[in-house]
Design an enzyme around this catalytic site. Sequence first.
Site, PDB file in Angstrom:
ATOM      1  N   ARG A 235       0.861  -1.185   0.000  1.00 42.98           N
ATOM      2  CA  ARG A 235       0.000   0.000   0.000  1.00 42.98           C
ATOM      3  C   ARG A 235       0.896   1.234   0.000  1.00 42.98           C
ATOM      4  NH1 ARG A 235      -3.039  -2.806  -1.707  1.00 42.98           N
ATOM      5  NH2 ARG A 235      -5.106  -3.472  -1.008  1.00 42.98           N
ATOM      6  N   GLU A 264      -2.068   7.599  -5.429  1.00 44.54           N
ATOM      7  CA  GLU A 264      -2.256   7.010  -6.755  1.00 44.54           C
ATOM      8  C   GLU A 264      -3.681   7.110  -7.286  1.00 44.54           C
ATOM      9  OE1 GLU A 264      -2.990   2.299  -6.370  1.00 44.54           O
ATOM     10  OE2 GLU A 264      -1.059   2.936  -5.585  1.00 44.54           O
ATOM     11  N   HIS A 296       0.847  -0.251 -10.159  1.00 45.51           N
ATOM     12  CA  HIS A 296      -0.009  -1.148  -9.379  1.00 45.51           C
ATOM     13  C   HIS A 296      -0.402  -2.378 -10.199  1.00 45.51           C
ATOM     14  CE1 HIS A 296      -2.744  -0.993  -5.617  1.00 45.51           C
ATOM     15  NE2 HIS A 296      -2.552  -2.249  -5.976  1.00 45.51           N
TER      16      HIS A 296
END
Length: 336
Positions: A235, A264, A296
């Site tokens: 994270r 993000e 990601h």
Amino acid sequence: MRIAVYGTRSYDRTFLSAANADHGFDLQFLDAPLTLSTARLAEGHEAVCVFVNDKADRAVLEALASAGVRLLALRCAGYNNVDLAAADRLGIAVVRVPAYSPHAVAEFTIGLLLSLDRKIHRAWSRVRENNFALDGLVGRNLHGRVAGVVGTGQIGALVARTLRAGFGCDVLASDPVVDEGLVEIGVRYVEREALLRESEIVTLHCPLTPDTYHLIDAAVLAAARPGLVVVNTSRGALIDTAALIEALKQRRVGGVALDVYEQEAGVFFDDLSSEIIDDDLLQRLLTFPNVLMTGHQAFLTEEALDAIARTTLQSVSDFAAGRALPNRIRSETVRS
């Protein structure tokens, strides 16, 4: 059962549609992320399906409840974007995918570390311009180095095992629960502060909680070993980005590999190559030659996407049939 699926991409549609052959739900795929302004699109749906950067705070959940939504299905493991207390109060059940393919994220983590440490990404860019010089591409062996793994759940355990048994690293681990299988192969559990202080490489595999928010901050970076390498596929907000940039500028950090970023949302998963991004911290990060960033994608394998789709729709099926929800999370949930 009607399900509004927010923030969908082509791969979401492909794998959810395939998994839905066993259920026959009415899936409405929405390009838009879940926000307060888009919550109204869930009108007439009993369930909504969201991803890591969709917003499910109190206001959004209240809007969903007013629209008749009774189930929030997360097609991911993390749930830090959901106000679980508000969901409980509003009678919205929240389910997630606690484990889809830990190998997908673990393998990507090792791939990022190797690429960063051996400067593979920079070499690839060079040879495309017929530059085959090796100057500036000197890397380091992983063998014998001290690697710290924060969080030894399914993903972290695979990473720790690979670093220890596969590469011969001296692996330190930090987790409230000790994995005896890792101890047997020589992984040493220590306090998190000691791990962050003693490791040459730190890789993060823990959930985002109040306790782990900005786990890597200015104080940690100041006390860390010179040349520290940081890898984060967990994270984004585990790292204080501003502090990380300052440490990079001062050359205290040897390299950083990130698949996640604390701001993000609204950036990752979209093609912004023709846009101006006004996030100064993100843009500054991308200027460092010893920073490797991806968008990601650590989870993005066929096996993981298939497991995510099947687990998510099975939870919806259980909810529709009034069965127990093994993947339900409530406000008292404290461990991922």
